[in-house]
Design an enzyme around this catalytic site. Structure first.
Site, PDB file in Angstrom:
ATOM      1  N   LYS A  96       0.894  -1.180   0.000  1.00 34.82           N
ATOM      2  CA  LYS A  96       0.000   0.000   0.000  1.00 34.82           C
ATOM      3  C   LYS A  96       0.915   1.209   0.000  1.00 34.82           C
ATOM      4  O   LYS A  96       1.536   1.527   1.004  1.00 34.82           O
ATOM      5  CB  LYS A  96      -0.916  -0.004   1.222  1.00 34.82           C
ATOM      6  CG  LYS A  96      -1.870   1.190   1.233  1.00 34.82           C
ATOM      7  CD  LYS A  96      -3.046   0.938   2.160  1.00 34.82           C
ATOM      8  CE  LYS A  96      -2.923   1.609   3.503  1.00 34.82           C
ATOM      9  NZ  LYS A  96      -3.183   3.055   3.500  1.00 34.82           N
ATOM     10  N   GLY A 185     -10.593   7.956   6.230  1.00 37.09           N
ATOM     11  CA  GLY A 185     -11.561   9.023   6.479  1.00 37.09           C
ATOM     12  C   GLY A 185     -12.964   8.577   6.817  1.00 37.09           C
ATOM     13  O   GLY A 185     -13.807   9.419   7.119  1.00 37.09           O
ATOM     14  N   THR A 207      -9.091   3.569  12.103  1.00 34.16           N
ATOM     15  CA  THR A 207      -9.375   4.352  13.303  1.00 34.16           C
ATOM     16  C   THR A 207     -10.826   4.196  13.772  1.00 34.16           C
ATOM     17  O   THR A 207     -11.082   4.112  14.985  1.00 34.16           O
ATOM     18  CB  THR A 207      -9.068   5.847  13.037  1.00 34.16           C
ATOM     19  OG1 THR A 207      -7.749   5.949  12.484  1.00 34.16           O
ATOM     20  CG2 THR A 207      -9.133   6.659  14.309  1.00 34.16           C
TER      21      THR A 207
END
Lengths: 257, 65
Positions: A96, A185, A207
């Site tokens: 990535k 996000g 997250t």
């Protein structure tokens, strides 16, 4: 089935492994998510500490594929060297590729990203570039040999959802057959469902799961949202209208006035 | 000689990178190495010379997003 570089996967949810309150919670969250791919990283370790070895043992016990990242790299050189190191340690050609260009938003430096992607593809890496929704950059990354793109939903860790829905829809429409994974996000499962309803092939969450009050439960919620959103996309969502349209037939209604 | 290992100066008498890693307790660890910013593969560690002032990065698997 989702196919990423000839690897077929049942799950359309990729999970990050960072910021969990404990290794045990991380393990439970990965299991609850039913993710088949988790992201990992490389960091300095002091000799004798063995934290890296302990973490790697936990991940290997989960029997999932790993997608190493180049998080924190700010230059082509840093990212390419990190990719080489990751390939050796994790034993995978997957990377990535992140090259950060701006520290407040952690926005990718797409110029450096493209240069690094070209170099890594030529060396046999299977590159998953962390990019924006920019169509021209996407086109160049594909021309460089990337077979998957990872556009951001919003800045990393912000939990804001799809910041530029129009731009992301355009990206999906321009590249209808390229696997597109929303990376970064997303804050709540409805964001993931929205991304899947727009036709994205998968989402990567970290997250939003790791910092939930109950990460394993949130991981399961994201898994359900991803499945629901993907099913809805296949079912063909209706187009929104500006005016009301009665759902109950008007014909045959009694005159009771 | 003194070399900079993961940002901290260390004294070592190791002749090559493989010996230095063994001396510092990393010989059995799943780590990747870069010397002065250049990746050094496992197979190339033996015989990779060290010099005073070299910068060595030793990276291990960690959590990532």
């Amino acid at each position: 089935m989702l196919a990423l570089y000839d690897t077929e996967l049942r799950s359309r949810l990729l999970l990050g492994t960072s910021r969990y309150p404990s290794p045990a919670v991380l393990t439970e969250a990965v299991k609850s998510s039913r993710a088949e791919i988790v992201t990992v990283s490389l960091r300095r370790e002091s000799s004798g500490e063995r934290a890296g070895q302990a973490f790697w043992s936990i991940i290997r016990a989960l029997d999932v594929r790993v997608l190493p990242n180049t998080a924190g790299c700010h230059s082509v050189k840093e990212a390419v060297t990190t990719a080489h190191m990751a390939r050796e340690v994790f034993g995978t050609p997957w990377i990535k590729l992140e090259v950060i260009g701006e520290d407040d938003t952690l926005q990718p430096d797409v110029f450096a990203l493209l240069e690094a992607a070209r170099m890594l593809v030529s060396e046999g890496f299977e590159v998953f570039p962390y990019t924006t929704e920019d169509l021209v950059v996407a086109d160049r990354l594909l021309a460089a040999g990337c077979k998957v793109l990872m556009p951001w939903g919003a800045p990393i860790g912000s939990g804001r959802g799809l910041n530029n829905r129009f731009g992301l829809k355009a990206l999906r429409a321009h590249f209808p057959t390229v696997p597109l994974i929303i990376d970064a996000g997303l804050g709540v499962p409805s964001h993931a469902a929205e991304a899947m309803e727009l036709g994205f092939d998968a989402v990567l969450i970290n997250t939003a799961v790791a910092e939930a009050a109950d990460p394993p439960r949130m991981a399961a919620a994201f898994a359900q949202a991803v499945e629901a959103g993907h099913a809805a996309r296949l079912a063909g969502p209706m187009e929104p209208r500006d005016m009301a349209a009665p759902s109950t037939p008007v014909i045959g209604k009694a005159f009771l006035g | 000689m003194r070399i900079l290992v993961n940002g901290a100066w260390r004294e070592t008498a190791a002749a090559d990178l493989e010996s230095a890693l063994r001396e510092m307790g990393w010989s059995e660890s799943p780590v990747a190495t870069a010397l002065n910013g250049e990746f050094v593969a496992v197979a190339a560690r033996r015989g990779a010379p060290l010099a005073d002032g070299d910068r060595l990065e030793v990276l291990a698997p960690m959590q990532g997003g």
